[in-house]
Design an enzyme around this catalytic site. Structure first.
Site, PDB file in Angstrom:
ATOM      1  N   SER A  18       0.822  -1.219   0.000  1.00 18.92           N
ATOM      2  CA  SER A  18       0.000   0.000   0.000  1.00 18.92           C
ATOM      3  C   SER A  18       0.857   1.270   0.000  1.00 18.92           C
ATOM      4  CB  SER A  18      -0.915   0.014   1.228  1.00 18.92           C
ATOM      5  OG  SER A  18      -1.567   1.257   1.309  1.00 18.92           O
ATOM      6  N   SER A  20      -0.579   4.119   0.798  1.00 14.67           N
ATOM      7  CA  SER A  20      -1.293   5.061   1.666  1.00 14.67           C
ATOM      8  C   SER A  20      -0.419   5.629   2.788  1.00 14.67           C
ATOM      9  CB  SER A  20      -2.545   4.388   2.237  1.00 14.67           C
ATOM     10  OG  SER A  20      -3.443   4.131   1.186  1.00 14.67           O
ATOM     11  N   LYS A  69     -13.228  -4.521   1.710  1.00 14.58           N
ATOM     12  CA  LYS A  69     -14.134  -3.387   1.469  1.00 14.58           C
ATOM     13  C   LYS A  69     -15.622  -3.765   1.509  1.00 14.58           C
ATOM     14  CE  LYS A  69     -11.113  -0.482  -1.364  1.00 14.58           C
ATOM     15  NZ  LYS A  69     -11.020   0.294  -2.609  1.00 14.58           N
ATOM     16  N   ASN A  90     -14.386   2.073   2.142  1.00 12.99           N
ATOM     17  CA  ASN A  90     -12.910   2.165   2.121  1.00 12.99           C
ATOM     18  C   ASN A  90     -12.374   3.024   3.270  1.00 12.99           C
ATOM     19  OD1 ASN A  90     -13.401   4.815   1.235  1.00 12.99           O
ATOM     20  ND2 ASN A  90     -11.543   4.813   0.004  1.00 12.99           N
ATOM     21  N   ASP A 105     -13.666   6.527  -2.523  1.00  9.38           N
ATOM     22  CA  ASP A 105     -13.140   6.202  -3.860  1.00  9.38           C
ATOM     23  C   ASP A 105     -13.883   6.986  -4.955  1.00  9.38           C
ATOM     24  OD1 ASP A 105     -11.153   4.431  -3.057  1.00  9.38           O
ATOM     25  OD2 ASP A 105     -12.471   2.685  -3.180  1.00  9.38           O
ATOM     26  N   GLY A 135     -15.107  -3.711 -16.896  1.00  7.84           N
ATOM     27  CA  GLY A 135     -14.911  -4.285 -15.567  1.00  7.84           C
ATOM     28  C   GLY A 135     -16.137  -4.115 -14.702  1.00  7.84           C
ATOM     29  N   ALA A 136     -16.280  -5.019 -13.728  1.00  6.51           N
ATOM     30  CA  ALA A 136     -17.453  -4.979 -12.836  1.00  6.51           C
ATOM     31  C   ALA A 136     -17.053  -5.377 -11.420  1.00  6.51           C
ATOM     32  CB  ALA A 136     -18.541  -5.911 -13.388  1.00  6.51           C
ATOM     33  N   TYR A 231      -2.699   2.505 -11.431  1.00  6.16           N
ATOM     34  CA  TYR A 231      -1.612   3.488 -11.268  1.00  6.16           C
ATOM     35  C   TYR A 231      -0.224   2.848 -11.264  1.00  6.16           C
ATOM     36  CZ  TYR A 231      -2.568   2.145  -6.425  1.00  6.16           C
ATOM     37  OH  TYR A 231      -2.807   1.427  -5.283  1.00  6.16           O
TER      38      TYR A 231
HETATM   39  P1  NDP Z   1     -11.694  -6.755  -8.636  1.00  6.47           P
HETATM   40  O1  NDP Z   1     -10.978  -8.043  -8.427  1.00  6.47           O
HETATM   41  O2  NDP Z   1     -12.843  -6.407  -7.787  1.00  6.47           O
HETATM   42  O3  NDP Z   1     -12.192  -6.680 -10.179  1.00  6.47           O
HETATM   43  C1  NDP Z   1     -11.334  -7.046 -11.243  1.00  6.47           C
HETATM   44  C2  NDP Z   1     -12.022  -6.801 -12.586  1.00  6.47           C
HETATM   45  O4  NDP Z   1     -11.065  -7.101 -13.626  1.00  6.47           O
HETATM   46  C3  NDP Z   1     -13.237  -7.700 -12.826  1.00  6.47           C
HETATM   47  O5  NDP Z   1     -14.170  -6.999 -13.605  1.00  6.47           O
HETATM   48  C4  NDP Z   1     -12.627  -8.865 -13.622  1.00  6.47           C
HETATM   49  O6  NDP Z   1     -13.552  -9.536 -14.439  1.00  6.47           O
HETATM   50  C5  NDP Z   1     -11.631  -8.114 -14.488  1.00  6.47           C
HETATM   51  N1  NDP Z   1     -10.557  -8.988 -14.962  1.00  6.47           N
HETATM   52  C6  NDP Z   1      -9.550  -9.535 -14.228  1.00  6.47           C
HETATM   53  N2  NDP Z   1      -8.769 -10.313 -15.014  1.00  6.47           N
HETATM   54  C7  NDP Z   1      -9.308 -10.271 -16.265  1.00  6.47           C
HETATM   55  C8  NDP Z   1      -8.975 -10.873 -17.503  1.00  6.47           C
HETATM   56  N3  NDP Z   1      -7.907 -11.673 -17.628  1.00  6.47           N
HETATM   57  N4  NDP Z   1      -9.739 -10.594 -18.587  1.00  6.47           N
HETATM   58  C9  NDP Z   1     -10.820  -9.775 -18.476  1.00  6.47           C
HETATM   59  N5  NDP Z   1     -11.199  -9.173 -17.314  1.00  6.47           N
HETATM   60  C10 NDP Z   1     -10.449  -9.430 -16.226  1.00  6.47           C
HETATM   61  O7  NDP Z   1     -10.548  -5.643  -8.553  1.00  6.47           O
HETATM   62  P2  NDP Z   1     -10.725  -4.074  -8.227  1.00  6.47           P
HETATM   63  O8  NDP Z   1     -11.916  -3.574  -8.940  1.00  6.47           O
HETATM   64  O9  NDP Z   1     -10.612  -3.854  -6.776  1.00  6.47           O
HETATM   65  O10 NDP Z   1      -9.389  -3.483  -8.886  1.00  6.47           O
HETATM   66  C11 NDP Z   1      -9.232  -3.406 -10.295  1.00  6.47           C
HETATM   67  C12 NDP Z   1      -8.068  -2.484 -10.621  1.00  6.47           C
HETATM   68  O11 NDP Z   1      -8.351  -1.181 -10.133  1.00  6.47           O
HETATM   69  C13 NDP Z   1      -6.740  -2.895  -9.963  1.00  6.47           C
HETATM   70  O12 NDP Z   1      -5.713  -2.719 -10.917  1.00  6.47           O
HETATM   71  C14 NDP Z   1      -6.585  -1.920  -8.816  1.00  6.47           C
HETATM   72  O13 NDP Z   1      -5.227  -1.648  -8.512  1.00  6.47           O
HETATM   73  C15 NDP Z   1      -7.256  -0.677  -9.380  1.00  6.47           C
HETATM   74  N6  NDP Z   1      -7.782   0.222  -8.350  1.00  6.47           N
HETATM   75  C16 NDP Z   1      -7.375   1.531  -8.342  1.00  6.47           C
HETATM   76  C17 NDP Z   1      -7.855   2.414  -7.408  1.00  6.47           C
HETATM   77  C18 NDP Z   1      -7.356   3.830  -7.399  1.00  6.47           C
HETATM   78  O14 NDP Z   1      -7.537   4.521  -6.380  1.00  6.47           O
HETATM   79  N7  NDP Z   1      -6.772   4.316  -8.483  1.00  6.47           N
HETATM   80  C19 NDP Z   1      -8.842   2.002  -6.394  1.00  6.47           C
HETATM   81  C20 NDP Z   1      -9.223   0.611  -6.487  1.00  6.47           C
HETATM   82  C21 NDP Z   1      -8.704  -0.238  -7.434  1.00  6.47           C
HETATM   83  P3  NDP Z   1     -14.435 -10.765 -13.854  1.00  6.47           P
HETATM   84  O15 NDP Z   1     -15.593 -10.121 -13.149  1.00  6.47           O
HETATM   85  O16 NDP Z   1     -14.829 -11.530 -15.038  1.00  6.47           O
HETATM   86  O17 NDP Z   1     -13.543 -11.533 -12.919  1.00  6.47           O
END
Ligand code: NDP
Length: 289
Positions: A18, A20, A69, A90, A105, A135-136, A231
């Protein structure tokens, strides 16, 4: 008057990576405050006990990160309405013996957009149009809440697991009724960009050590904002492609602003000061990436 000591931190598993502590430590020093911001490695099976121990340990609160979270939602005394809509917490605040849950966030995302495009809104102006969200997961939830709150006319959620995109479209659609919510299969992501005013990658594809995101930008209007919540690296292959697109470059937004501005809002909860996101802070964080 002598200032009181304030203790905060970030709870996650793993949490060593982290950034943070760098961000909050910078602001504590900058404002001459007495306080600390520490790493709190807590396994998922210990989350409840750890949260209940915060007050006894003298914490003003803490941030929550992966994987806590969502689980924390049912463990706190009160959840802020925006955090409830996002479906994740968060930021925790200990107040009068109670645990209050917030989500900063979304604030982080909106401020990062406004830094790149002053006055950005999703419902009027040059960026009022359909938005494609890839993404979801957890990050998508905060982004979707911003777009819903801002009245984006149409949101196209495109995810590898279509059922998760459909569930989010239904959940957010029930609350943000002025927006048209669509869930699209992952293999339609290129076509989903047609006519969009914003594209956001919230998947982990493109992150250092992960597979690249494969996406053709041809259908995306050149005026569209292109955002990535990642990032590490600061410029993902998606942002690089958008910034250098032949025939007209996109304005791009990386995930660092979201990280810094979510921290800013959390810091105010605990320390009572709204700190600034300065070039010096950015340099300090970038040096760790
Ligand atoms: P989650 O694990 O909750 O979600 C991951 C997402 O990525 C899902 O939609 C997943 O799809 C998709 N995914 C993962 N691998 C693949 C693949 N090979 N092909 C297609 N889709 C894929 O993670 P988070 O949402 O918490 O984090 C996602 C990103 O956001 C990370 O890189 C994290 O560092 C960044 N982030 C940045 C923040 C910021 O403050 N800038 C805050 C929070 C997160 P599926 O549903 O099909 O698994």
């Amino acid at each position: 008057m002598e200032s009181t000591y304030t203790l905060a931190g970030v709870m996650g598993w793993p949490v060593r990576h982290s950034r943070s502590p760098v961000i909050h430590g910078h602001w504590i020093r900058e404002h001459g405050l007495k306080g600390d911001y520490v790493l709190l490695p807590v396994q998922p099976s210990h989350l409840h006990e750890a949260l209940r121990g915060l007050q006894a340990l003298g914490f003003a609160g803490c941030n929550l990160t992966i994987p806590h979270k969502v689980a924390a939602l049912s463990m706190v005394d009160r959840v802020d309405p925006l955090a409830a809509r996002i479906g994740a917490i968060n930021t925790l605040v200990v107040k009068d013996g109670q645990l209050l849950g917030f989500n900063t966030d979304a604030e982080g995302y909106v401020q990062s957009l406004r830094e790149a495009q002053p006055g950005w809104r999703a419902d009027t102006g040059p960026h009022a149009g359909p938005v494609a969200v890839l993404g979801a997961g957890g990050a998508a939830r905060a982004v979707l809440a911003v777009l819903g709150e801002q009245g984006a006319p149409e949101i196209r959620i495109c995810n590898r697991s279509l059922d998760k995109a459909q569930a989010l479209a239904a959940e957010f659609g029930a609350h943000y009724r002025g927006t048209r919510w669509l869930a699209l299969p992952w293999d339609q992501r290129d076509a989903a960009l047609e006519g969009c005013s914003q594209l956001v990658n919230t998947t982990s594809l493109g992150m250092t050590g992960q597979d690249a995101l494969t996406l053709r930008l041809d259908a995306l209007p050149r005026t569209a904002l292109v955002c990535d919540v990642i990032y590490t690296p600061l410029e993902t292959p998606l942002l690089a492609a958008a910034r250098t697109r032949p025939g007209g470059q996109h304005v791009t937004v990386n995930g660092l602003g979201m990280l810094l501005y979510q921290a800013r809002a959390a810091f105010q909860h605990w320390f009572g000061v709204l700190p600034e996101v300065t070039p010096a802070l950015r340099r300090a964080v970038e040096a760790t990436l």
